[in-house]
Design a protein around this motif. Structure first.
Motif, PDB file in Angstrom:
ATOM      1  N   PRO A 248       0.823  -1.219   0.000  1.00  0.00           N
ATOM      2  CA  PRO A 248       0.000   0.000   0.000  1.00  0.00           C
ATOM      3  C   PRO A 248       0.855   1.267   0.000  1.00  0.00           C
ATOM      4  O   PRO A 248       0.475   2.256  -0.616  1.00  0.00           O
ATOM      5  N   THR A 251       1.849   1.820  -3.456  1.00  0.00           N
ATOM      6  CA  THR A 251       0.682   2.343  -4.178  1.00  0.00           C
ATOM      7  C   THR A 251       0.559   3.838  -3.923  1.00  0.00           C
ATOM      8  O   THR A 251       0.330   4.624  -4.835  1.00  0.00           O
ATOM      9  N   ALA A 286       2.193  -6.983  -6.876  1.00  0.00           N
ATOM     10  CA  ALA A 286       0.788  -7.398  -6.925  1.00  0.00           C
ATOM     11  C   ALA A 286       0.715  -8.868  -7.341  1.00  0.00           C
ATOM     12  O   ALA A 286      -0.074  -9.639  -6.784  1.00  0.00           O
ATOM     13  N   HIS A 290      -0.858 -11.830  -5.232  1.00  0.00           N
ATOM     14  CA  HIS A 290      -1.856 -12.633  -5.899  1.00  0.00           C
ATOM     15  C   HIS A 290      -1.454 -14.107  -5.868  1.00  0.00           C
ATOM     16  O   HIS A 290      -2.276 -14.987  -5.610  1.00  0.00           O
TER      17      HIS A 290
ATOM     18  N   ASN B 195     -11.029  -5.615  -0.539  1.00  0.00           N
ATOM     19  CA  ASN B 195     -10.490  -6.299  -1.707  1.00  0.00           C
ATOM     20  C   ASN B 195     -11.338  -6.001  -2.941  1.00  0.00           C
ATOM     21  O   ASN B 195     -10.830  -5.699  -4.025  1.00  0.00           O
ATOM     22  N   PHE B 198     -10.936  -2.411  -4.017  1.00  0.00           N
ATOM     23  CA  PHE B 198      -9.660  -2.264  -4.728  1.00  0.00           C
ATOM     24  C   PHE B 198      -9.825  -2.645  -6.198  1.00  0.00           C
ATOM     25  O   PHE B 198      -9.500  -1.878  -7.099  1.00  0.00           O
ATOM     26  N   HIS B 199     -10.385  -3.825  -6.439  1.00  0.00           N
ATOM     27  CA  HIS B 199     -10.502  -4.285  -7.825  1.00  0.00           C
ATOM     28  C   HIS B 199     -11.494  -3.441  -8.622  1.00  0.00           C
ATOM     29  O   HIS B 199     -11.228  -3.089  -9.779  1.00  0.00           O
ATOM     30  N   VAL B 483      -7.073  -1.747  -0.834  1.00  0.00           N
ATOM     31  CA  VAL B 483      -5.997  -2.733  -0.705  1.00  0.00           C
ATOM     32  C   VAL B 483      -5.465  -2.736   0.730  1.00  0.00           C
ATOM     33  O   VAL B 483      -5.106  -3.785   1.269  1.00  0.00           O
ATOM     34  N   THR B 484      -5.447  -1.562   1.364  1.00  0.00           N
ATOM     35  CA  THR B 484      -4.985  -1.506   2.754  1.00  0.00           C
ATOM     36  C   THR B 484      -5.912  -2.317   3.650  1.00  0.00           C
ATOM     37  O   THR B 484      -5.456  -3.138   4.457  1.00  0.00           O
ATOM     38  N   SER B 486      -7.890  -4.731   2.764  1.00  0.00           N
ATOM     39  CA  SER B 486      -7.863  -6.167   2.471  1.00  0.00           C
ATOM     40  C   SER B 486      -6.599  -6.827   3.008  1.00  0.00           C
ATOM     41  O   SER B 486      -6.606  -8.002   3.329  1.00  0.00           O
TER      42      SER B 486
END
Lengths: 334, 572
Positions: A248, A251, A286, A290, B195, B198-199, B483-484, B486
């Motif tokens: 993060p 990001t 990522a 994943h 999550n 984020f997506h 994202v943080t 998740s």
């Protein structure tokens, strides 16, 4: 605005002193890792914490009403007191203080954040790596990692002094922005966490191989010091936690960079070499995150992905600054 | 499950194409076209495919940093083509000069996003249901849970459950009692929500950028100090607009560049000497026709916001003021001419085209040296500092046909010498002369005179209009928050069960389950049980012999003392 030469000189001397201290710490860490360090009292080989956590209370053999505590401390012998590594950590604190002093003096000498060229990026980036490592020590026992953190820090400082050295000076107009502080400082912290994570991942891969050999009935001949380190599983989880914090932050680095780019160049994304590689790093980490959630890709394969991502990070740091010209060409080398 | 479903799973499970031989057909019927489509869809939306596409995306982005890109620097692309006559055309054929707009790069990210939609949509539906549902019933045997414990207390079932409920609530669990002797609790649904956010934000980001490319525009313009500029198409040197942008869409504002100041480093040594330190332009802006002019400043990191668009200072240079008189003494060119800087000391080149000059058209090529000095090694005049401390102009002149009449657009910075003849001096070599401000030079052969009147500066401006960028930022920040959440929120389920037994003793069981790998689940379960059952008894002993040992406080950083009490090799 001028340059305070005395402070700039002091900064350089402090860098040399910090390097000397780091060298001492590095040797002490290495001695401890080799198993030749001084240990105050003989300890029991530690068990791993956090695995197969079954709590049983008042069960047969447990006795009493006390619940056993579990710990995340990544692998150290609980009742062992390693004196050499204690010295190493202490000297690292001293080195950090000198190092911080050098960065602060450099900044004061020109009255700005010392993030204007490759030399300054290197000394500031490495100070963050040390700081993040020492802070991480409060939360988890990562003292076994010292050699693999202080070594790269010392190497970076050596490169900075020998190859990237640039005299203190004011910033070019493109760098005169508060976003420099926001964008670069977060990039430093994220990178430092990626560095620590990478050290753990490399150890994890080595440990994984040793475990595979041992399972096949062929105990590994070399690298006996690895036996003192946590298992591949613990290393994997610990490095994941570092990456999970760093991702993060990375990001955010990209977003802050885009905001700054929009203010400075008019476009939030320019496909400049530095941006391309930052994007590649983001996608690579990522992929790692994943992969950890994908069946058949966790463990060893995910660790390889993390290594690839780290090489991208290093290339972005050194390679792009030196070999590519682009909007981010502030390195002041070449 | 429909027959279709049963069939379509097979190739996926085996990871191989189905065989078509008659024998296997019996066991494995042929897939219908729809079945195949569904199978492909499942393959595309699988985690493994998404992972491979992600890795491909990272890999495919790399060439753009190694090969020059047309959208960033077209001149570098030309140089590359000249330097690599064999490789160049192949790179062009493979869209190597426009990696990020190429079909193969687009294919990767579009497939990735389709895969993402296929993955996220069903998960969003599931999550919606999960958010509305109550925490599930306690499993019949809590000891099957990965983390579990039992203890006994003298407190009543109701007291234990009330205390457990309080402890769970304090840790922000959702609590529900499906029956009188169990409690179900869960927390961390935010993890999955994050999550998904984020997506979905990444999808939003891509969509917004696509919309932006339709309705945004950008253009570049060079403005000399003192000149007026208005936001109309002819004023741009180059202009790129999205498909939906017409000339009516340009906001009607204008400004005059009042002054421009540049500051260079005079105190440093080494490669920082002469580095730029500050650029500042003063503008007089008229926001819309009829509005009162306002003074505004423009700097490198400080663009001008006007009428929805932004004007950025992206470059600057010198514009020497030159007056050209032809052989008959008429002024055929006069004014400030923007020169292009070629190095860090602003050695600049420029041209003047005098199409009306008589007897022949006259073209000048000039090198401008802001701080001229003689190079001790070569004896040539060079610029040693970017400021205009000792401005000099080196002139070369040509006569003939400037090539302006054939209707083809020509760059104002380039002199096409194909139909021009260089003016030669008395020594037979090309005539050249270096002059300072206020000086004039008479061109040989009665071709006229050139006067260097003075120096002014110009700015290169980048004008951008992109109303979608704020939404791009919103989506990017949403992705960051998602994202943080998740990565840091842990999803856990905890159940309590109380069973009254003889002698007023209540047995309390607890079980914990985590959706993700969760090394702190055991610690959490332990502290929950401690909080729910502060007074524990050993069932073998009578109630009055409760041990007085205080429980370890949860969350402490130093866990040495607790571990010391542990029998070696047990309990963890």
């Amino acid at each position: 605005m001028g340059v305070n030469e005395n402070l700039a000189h002091l900064s350089n001397n402090l860098i040399y002193s910090a390097m000397a201290a780091y060298a001492v710490a590095l040797i002490a860490f290495a001695i401890d890792l080799s198993g030749r360090g001084r240990v105050a009292s003989p300890g029991v080989r530690q068990q791993e914490f956090g695995e197969g956590s079954v709590l049983t209370l008042n069960g047969p053999g447990a006795g009493g009403t006390e619940l056993p505590r579990t710990s995340l401390a990544a692998g150290d012998t609980s009742s062992e007191k390693r004196q050499t590594v204690a010295i190493a950590v202490m000297v690292t604190w001293v080195a950090l203080a000198l190092h911080i002093g050098a960065v602060v003096c450099r900044g004061l000498s020109v009255d700005r954040v010392p993030w204007g060229n490759m030399y300054e990026f290197s000394i500031s980036g490495s100070v963050v790596v040390t700081a993040v490592y020492l802070i991480a020590l409060w939360r988890a026992d990562l003292r076994f990692l010292g050699t693999f953190v202080i070594g790269p820090v010392l190497l970076t400082l050596g490169l900075a002094i020998a190859v990237f050295y640039t005299d203190a000076a004011q910033l070019v107009p493109a760098l005169q922005s508060t976003w420099l502080v926001v964008h670069v400082s977060v990039a430093f912290v994220a990178s430092a966490l990626f560095v620590l994570g990478f050290s753990l991942t490399v150890l994890q891969l080595v440990q994984d191989r040793r475990e595979a050999l041992a399972a096949a009935g062929k105990p590994p001949l070399r690298g006996a010091f690895m036996e003192k380190l946590p298992s591949a599983g613990v290393l994997d989880r610990t490095s994941y936690r570092l990456y999970a914090v760093a991702f993060p932050l990375w990001t955010f680095t990209l977003i802050a960079g885009a905001i700054w780019a929009e203010k400075s160049w008019g476009r939030y994304w320019n496909w400049d070499p530095k941006e391309i590689w930052s994007f590649v790093i983001w996608v690579a980490y990522a992929s790692y995150l994943h992969a950890r959630a994908t069946r058949g890709w966790d463990g060893r394969r995910a660790a390889y992905l993390a290594c690839v991502a780290f090489f991208c990070l290093m290339f972005n740091w050194f390679g792009v600054n030196i070999f590519f010209s682009g909007l981010h060409s502030y390195a002041g080398v070449g | 499950m429909s027959v279709d479903d049963e069939i379509e799973l097979r190739p996926g499970q085996k990871g191989k194409m189905p065989r078509l031989d008659a024998q296997r057909d019996v066991a494995q019927p042929k897939l219908s076209p729809l079945g195949w489509l569904r199978w492909m869809w499942r393959q595309l939306t699988s985690m493994r495919t998404a992972l491979i596409l992600l890795m491909l995306l990272a890999f495919a982005a790399v060439p753009g940093s190694l090969i020059p890109q047309t959208r960033i620097d077209p001149s570098k692309v030309s140089t590359f083509l000249e330097d690599h006559p064999d490789l160049g055309p192949w790179v062009r054929r493979l869209d190597g000069f426009d990696v990020y707009g190429s079909p193969w790069f687009s294919a990767i990210y579009l497939l990735l996003f389709i895969s993402l939609i296929g993955c996220v949509v069903p998960r969003t539906r599931q999550q919606y249901r999960a958010l509305r549902a109550k925490p599930p019933r306690a499993p019949r045997r809590l000891e099957r849970m990965p983390v579990h414990a039992t203890t006994h207390t003298a407190a009543s079932s109701a007291e234990v459950l009330a205390a457990a409920r309080k402890a769970l609530r304090r840790k922000r669990y959702r609590v529900h009692a499906h029956d009188g002797d169990t409690l179900s609790a869960d927390r961390g649904l935010l993890s999955e929500t994050g999550n998904l956010v984020f997506h979905l934000s990444l999808l939003g980001l891509l969509a917004t950028m696509a919309i932006g490319s339709f309705i945004s525009y950008s253009g570049q313009s060079v403005v000399v100090v003192g000149d007026k500029w208005s936001n109309t198409l002819p004023q741009y040197d180059s202009f790129t607009g999205g498909r939906a942008v017409g000339s009516d869409d340009l906001a009607p504002y204008s400004f005059t560049l009042k002054s421009f100041d540049a500051d260079f480093d005079k105190v440093s040594t080494g490669n920082q000497f002469g580095a730029a330190r500050d650029f500042e332009g003063k503008l007089e802006v008229i926001e819309k026709p009829g509005a009162t002019p306002v003074e505004r400043t423009i700097k490198v990191n400080d663009p001008l916001d006007v009428n929805g668009s932004r004007v950025f200072l992206v470059g600057n240079g010198y514009a020497p003021k030159i007056t050209v008189r032809d052989g008959e003494g008429n002024v055929v060119a006069s004014g400030a001419v923007p020169f292009l800087s070629t190095d860090s000391n602003y050695t600049s080149t420029g041209v003047v085209k005098a199409a009306d000059a008589k007897p022949k058209q006259l073209g000048l090529m000039a090198v401008f040296l802001p701080t001229a000095s003689t190079d001790p090694d070569t004896g040539a005049e060079i610029s040693v500092f970017p400021d205009d401390d000792n401005p000099k102009l080196q002139l070369y002149a040509f006569t003939g046909d400037l090539g302006l009449d054939d209707g083809v657009g020509r760059s104002v910075y380039v002199l096409d010498t194909s139909r021009l003849t260089a003016i030669k001096g008395s020594d037979g070599k090309q005539f050249t002369k270096t002059i300072g401000v206020g000086e004039s030079v008479k061109l040989p052969g009665g071709n006229g005179t050139v006067t260097f009147d003075g120096v002014t500066r110009y700015v290169a401006l980048d004008v951008r209009y992109d109303p979608t960028k704020i939404y791009v930022l919103v989506f990017a920040l949403a992705a960051l928050c998602g994202v943080t959440a998740s990565l840091f929120v842990r999803r856990r389920r905890v159940w309590f069960r109380v069973t009254p037994s003889a002698g007023g003793i209540t047995a309390v069981g607890i079980g914990g389950l985590s959706r993700t790998e969760d090394t702190q689940l055991a610690e959490e379960v332990r502290s929950l049980l401690m909080a729910a059952v502060p007074d524990r008894v050993d069932p073998a002993d009578p109630v009055d012999s409760v041990e007085e040992k205080a429980p370890e406080t949860a969350g402490g950083t130093n866990d040495e003392p607790a571990r010391r009490h542990e029998p070696p090799g047990e309990g963890v």
